[in-house]
Design a protein around this motif. Structure first.
Motif, PDB file in Angstrom:
ATOM      1  N   GLU A  31       1.111  -0.915   0.405  1.00  6.86           N
ATOM      2  CA  GLU A  31       0.172   0.047   0.357  1.00  6.86           C
ATOM      3  C   GLU A  31       1.286   1.385  -0.273  1.00  6.86           C
ATOM      4  O   GLU A  31       1.964   1.537   0.090  1.00  6.86           O
ATOM      5  CB  GLU A  31      -1.062   0.168   1.779  1.00  6.86           C
ATOM      6  CG  GLU A  31      -2.067  -0.667   1.477  1.00  6.86           C
ATOM      7  CD  GLU A  31      -3.124  -1.224  -0.236  1.00  6.86           C
ATOM      8  OE1 GLU A  31      -3.154  -0.232  -0.761  1.00  6.86           O
ATOM      9  OE2 GLU A  31      -3.720  -1.972  -0.070  1.00  6.86           O
ATOM     10  N   LYS A  32       0.573   2.301  -0.498  1.00  7.97           N
ATOM     11  CA  LYS A  32       0.447   3.913  -0.783  1.00  7.97           C
ATOM     12  C   LYS A  32       1.536   3.865   0.872  1.00  7.97           C
ATOM     13  O   LYS A  32       1.105   3.913   2.049  1.00  7.97           O
ATOM     14  CB  LYS A  32      -0.333   4.531  -1.173  1.00  7.97           C
ATOM     15  CG  LYS A  32       0.759   5.201  -1.315  1.00  7.97           C
ATOM     16  CD  LYS A  32      -0.943   6.808  -2.300  1.00  7.97           C
ATOM     17  CE  LYS A  32       0.002   8.490  -2.700  1.00  7.97           C
ATOM     18  NZ  LYS A  32       0.939   8.383  -3.484  1.00  7.97           N
ATOM     19  N   GLY A  33       2.852   4.277   0.931  1.00  7.18           N
ATOM     20  CA  GLY A  33       2.912   5.245   2.335  1.00  7.18           C
ATOM     21  C   GLY A  33       3.991   4.237   2.875  1.00  7.18           C
ATOM     22  O   GLY A  33       3.920   4.373   4.226  1.00  7.18           O
ATOM     23  N   GLU A  34       3.844   2.270   2.473  1.00  5.37           N
ATOM     24  CA  GLU A  34       3.817   2.067   3.493  1.00  5.37           C
ATOM     25  C   GLU A  34       5.404   1.342   3.358  1.00  5.37           C
ATOM     26  O   GLU A  34       5.918   1.470   2.173  1.00  5.37           O
ATOM     27  CB  GLU A  34       3.506  -0.131   3.402  1.00  5.37           C
ATOM     28  CG  GLU A  34       2.078   0.314   3.716  1.00  5.37           C
ATOM     29  CD  GLU A  34       1.339  -1.179   3.484  1.00  5.37           C
ATOM     30  OE1 GLU A  34       0.653  -1.574   4.726  1.00  5.37           O
ATOM     31  OE2 GLU A  34       1.782  -1.824   2.632  1.00  5.37           O
ATOM     32  N   LEU A  35       6.253   1.091   4.045  1.00  5.14           N
ATOM     33  CA  LEU A  35       7.944  -0.056   4.277  1.00  5.14           C
ATOM     34  C   LEU A  35       7.742  -0.998   4.608  1.00  5.14           C
ATOM     35  O   LEU A  35       6.910  -1.757   5.341  1.00  5.14           O
ATOM     36  CB  LEU A  35       8.821   0.948   5.814  1.00  5.14           C
ATOM     37  CG  LEU A  35       9.863  -0.118   5.759  1.00  5.14           C
ATOM     38  CD1 LEU A  35      11.078   0.258   4.038  1.00  5.14           C
ATOM     39  CD2 LEU A  35      10.901   0.690   6.274  1.00  5.14           C
ATOM     40  N   ALA A  36       7.422  -1.769   3.060  1.00  7.80           N
ATOM     41  CA  ALA A  36       7.347  -3.077   3.270  1.00  7.80           C
ATOM     42  C   ALA A  36       9.246  -4.164   3.064  1.00  7.80           C
ATOM     43  O   ALA A  36       9.953  -3.905   2.345  1.00  7.80           O
ATOM     44  CB  ALA A  36       6.590  -3.597   2.275  1.00  7.80           C
ATOM     45  N   VAL A  37       9.474  -4.624   3.918  1.00  6.00           N
ATOM     46  CA  VAL A  37       9.981  -5.783   4.381  1.00  6.00           C
ATOM     47  C   VAL A  37      10.121  -7.168   3.306  1.00  6.00           C
ATOM     48  O   VAL A  37       8.860  -7.787   3.467  1.00  6.00           O
ATOM     49  CB  VAL A  37      10.804  -5.969   5.573  1.00  6.00           C
ATOM     50  CG1 VAL A  37      11.543  -6.589   5.530  1.00  6.00           C
ATOM     51  CG2 VAL A  37      10.698  -4.751   6.264  1.00  6.00           C
ATOM     52  N   ILE A  38      10.590  -6.955   2.441  1.00  2.00           N
ATOM     53  CA  ILE A  38      11.076  -8.421   1.518  1.00  2.00           C
ATOM     54  C   ILE A  38      12.015  -9.322   2.063  1.00  2.00           C
ATOM     55  O   ILE A  38      13.529  -8.633   1.485  1.00  2.00           O
ATOM     56  CB  ILE A  38      10.545  -8.139   0.358  1.00  2.00           C
ATOM     57  CG1 ILE A  38       9.522  -7.140  -0.318  1.00  2.00           C
ATOM     58  CG2 ILE A  38      11.164  -9.390  -0.564  1.00  2.00           C
ATOM     59  CD1 ILE A  38      10.096  -6.870  -1.920  1.00  2.00           C
TER      60      ILE A  38
END
Ligand SMILES: Nc1ncnc2c1ncn2[C@@H]1O[C@H](COP(=O)(O)OP(=O)(O)O)[C@@H](O)[C@H]1O
Ligand SMILES: [Mg+2]
Length: 233
Positions: A31-38
């Motif tokens: 989602e917009k504005g998220e910090l996603a850790v892959i």
């Protein structure tokens, strides 16, 4: 519809018996504005996913849509514009131009973007206001990575992609860089996909996407991300 949709993506290398599926029907949203850790072990397909998100590689099949625009249907020239204007990249090795100063390295990126941020101000924001005139060789690894983050942020990108951004840094410097990324995301509403093999970093994101053998094996939304300062590994 999510800001970023990565749906049922296959990336196959080679044909027949020697075929390798770097991505094997991988699906996730950000989602917009998220910090996603892959997160995932070496060879899990993380860089392949990031390269497709960055318009540097194409999916064999599946659909990738960012902000309503299908990367998987884009022409070569549309992908070029996408790489230039819409995404920022931070790599393990900083990839700065050695004979340009810190400021000039950031300007190189910002000058091509219509909505760019001021290069000098962006370098000040990452703590390098005093080092604008230094060449990469005159900066530490952590400082060079700050320049490369400033270069990516100055484009004011829709999406910031970071592939093992602390892989070449010592523990404390790496932590400072992760703090900078976490703060940049939080304070400026930037959407970040951060690739790492370090599972200790799982709680720092708003979303955790776990990869294994080219597949997404876990997606976890985190209402209360842990500040980097509180994470030890
Ligand atoms: N250009 C390529 N040709 C063949 N196989 C590749 C290529 N790039 C990546 N792979 C394979 O795809 C798999 C995933 O690689 P990668 O996305 O780099 O993983 P990660 O970044 O998680 O370490 C690995 O098995 C790797 O060997
Ligand atoms: Mg990788």
């Amino acid at each position: 519809m999510a800001f970023l949709e990565f749906h049922d993506v296959v990336r196959q290398y080679g044909e027949g018996e020697s075929a390798v599926k770097a991505l094997d029907h991988a699906t996730f949203d950000i989602e917009k504005g998220e910090l996603a850790v892959i997160l995932g072990a070496s060879g899990a397909g993380k860089s392949t996913a990031l390269n497709i998100l960055g318009g540097m590689d194409r999916a064999t099949s599946g659909s990738v849509v960012l902000d309503g625009r299908a990367l998987t249907a884009a022409s070569e020239s549309e992908l070029t514009d996408y790489r230039r204007f819409d995404v920022g990249f931070v790599f393990q090795f900083y990839n700065l131009v050695p004979n340009l100063t810190a400021l000039e390295n950031v300007e190189l990126a910002s000058q091509i973007c219509p909505d760019a941020l001021d290069a000098r101000e962006t370098l000040e924001k990452v703590g390098l206001g005093e080092r604008l005139g230094n060449f990469p060789a005159q900066l530490s690894g952590g400082e060079q990575q700050r320049v490369s983050i400033a270069r990516a942020l100055a484009k004011n990108p829709k999406l910031l992609l970071c592939d093992e951004p602390t892989g070449a840094l010592d523990y404390n410097t790496g932590k400072q860089i992760l703090q900078l990324l976490q703060d940049s995301c939080r304070n400026n509403g930037i959407t970040v996909a951060l690739v790492t093999h370090n599972s200790a970093l799982a709680p720092m994101g708003d979303r955790l996407i776990r990869f294994r053998s080219g597949k997404v094996t876990e997606i976890c939304v985190n209402e209360h991300p842990t500040p980097i300062a509180d994470i030890e590994w």
